[in-house]
Enzyme design. Structure first.
Site, PDB file in Angstrom:
ATOM      1  N   LYS A  83       0.855  -1.190   0.000  1.00  0.00           N
ATOM      2  CA  LYS A  83       0.000   0.000   0.000  1.00  0.00           C
ATOM      3  C   LYS A  83       0.893   1.243   0.000  1.00  0.00           C
ATOM      4  O   LYS A  83       1.784   1.378   0.850  1.00  0.00           O
ATOM      5  CB  LYS A  83      -0.896  -0.036   1.238  1.00  0.00           C
TER       6      LYS A  83
HETATM    7  O1  G3P Z   1      -9.274   2.182   4.571  1.00  0.00           O
HETATM    8  C1  G3P Z   1      -9.076   3.509   4.946  1.00  0.00           C
HETATM    9  C2  G3P Z   1      -9.682   3.724   6.269  1.00  0.00           C
HETATM   10  O2  G3P Z   1      -8.978   2.989   7.218  1.00  0.00           O
HETATM   11  C3  G3P Z   1      -9.798   5.121   6.693  1.00  0.00           C
HETATM   12  O3  G3P Z   1     -10.960   5.198   7.405  1.00  0.00           O
HETATM   13  O4  G3P Z   1     -12.565   6.129   8.970  1.00  0.00           O
HETATM   14  O5  G3P Z   1     -10.115   6.656   9.197  1.00  0.00           O
HETATM   15  O6  G3P Z   1     -11.448   7.635   7.338  1.00  0.00           O
HETATM   16  P1  G3P Z   1     -11.277   6.489   8.278  1.00  0.00           P
END
Ligand code: G3P
Length: 213
Positions: A83
């Site tokens: 990633k």
């Molecule tokens: O896959 C990306 C994710 O982990 C981010 O999520 O909720 O931190 O925006 P969030």
């Protein structure tokens, strides 16, 4: 649309993977830090539970170091997907790793133009963060629709991972918008399976099952 679990908590992976619906896993440095565990240990355990792609993010922003970290991560398992953030160095590292047949997930995608760049660098996956787009009052789902339209129009093979999913409506709309994959926390999986009519139906069926002769 495939369903991935977005976590660094191995117990969550065991619990949700047991349902038989999880095709892969994603993590990010924030999730690994919150787990309080060593990065490599978490990835090692996760690839042992889900026999599918497991995205592990590099922590350098320098092309050669990103490539080196990606190659190290791939030593853990062939299931590891490297990633990389969408930056000039991230794109260049993607191109180099793709040239070596290594799958990549280009992350922190917030525009369709970034997704085009990821696809041109040969990314296996691109991860638009739809929840974070919504957070700033833009339309995260429109981003997914735009990327899918562009990939299809130009016959680009990159797969869209709808990421930063916060609730079941995001999952439903991402499926309709053409995301190839939705990655979400365990709590969203728990919300997807619940329905009050399922609960009420089970209660009635179980009560009636006791009346069998
Ligand atoms: O896959 C990306 C994710 O982990 C981010 O999520 O909720 O931190 O925006 P969030």
């Amino acid at each position: 649309m495939h369903l991935y679990l977005d976590t660094a908590i191995v117990d969550e992976v065991r619990e949700i993977a047991a349902w038989g619906v999880v095709s892969g896993l994603t993590t990010n440095p924030s999730l690994i830090a919150a787990s309080g565990r060593k990065f490599e240990d978490v990835i090692q355990e996760m690839v042992g539970i889900v026999q599918g792609p497991v995205s592990a993010e590099v922590t350098s922003l320098v092309k050669d170091e990103m490539i080196a970290q990606g190659l190290e991560l791939r030593k853990i398992s062939d299931h590891v997907v490297v990633k990389l953030p969408i930056t000039p160095d991230g794109l260049a590292a993607c191109k180099a790793l793709t040239g070596q047949g290594i799958p990549t997930n280009l992350t922190l995608c917030f525009s369709a133009n970034q997704a085009i760049l990821a696809a041109r660098a040969g990314a296996t996956y691109v991860s638009p963060f739809l929840g974070r787009v919504d957070d700033i009052s833009w339309d995260g789902m429109q981003l997914i629709r735009d990327i899918r339209l562009i990939l299809d129009t130009h016959d680009l093979k990159t797969n869209i991972i709808a990421a930063s999913i916060r609730h079941p409506v995001h999952v439903l709309e991402a499926a309709k918008a053409g995301a190839h994959i939705a990655t979400m926390p365990a709590k969203v999986f728990q919300m997807l399976v619940k329905h009050p009519l399922t609960d009420a139906g089970i209660e009635k069926f179980m009560a009636d099952a006791k009346k069998f002769k």
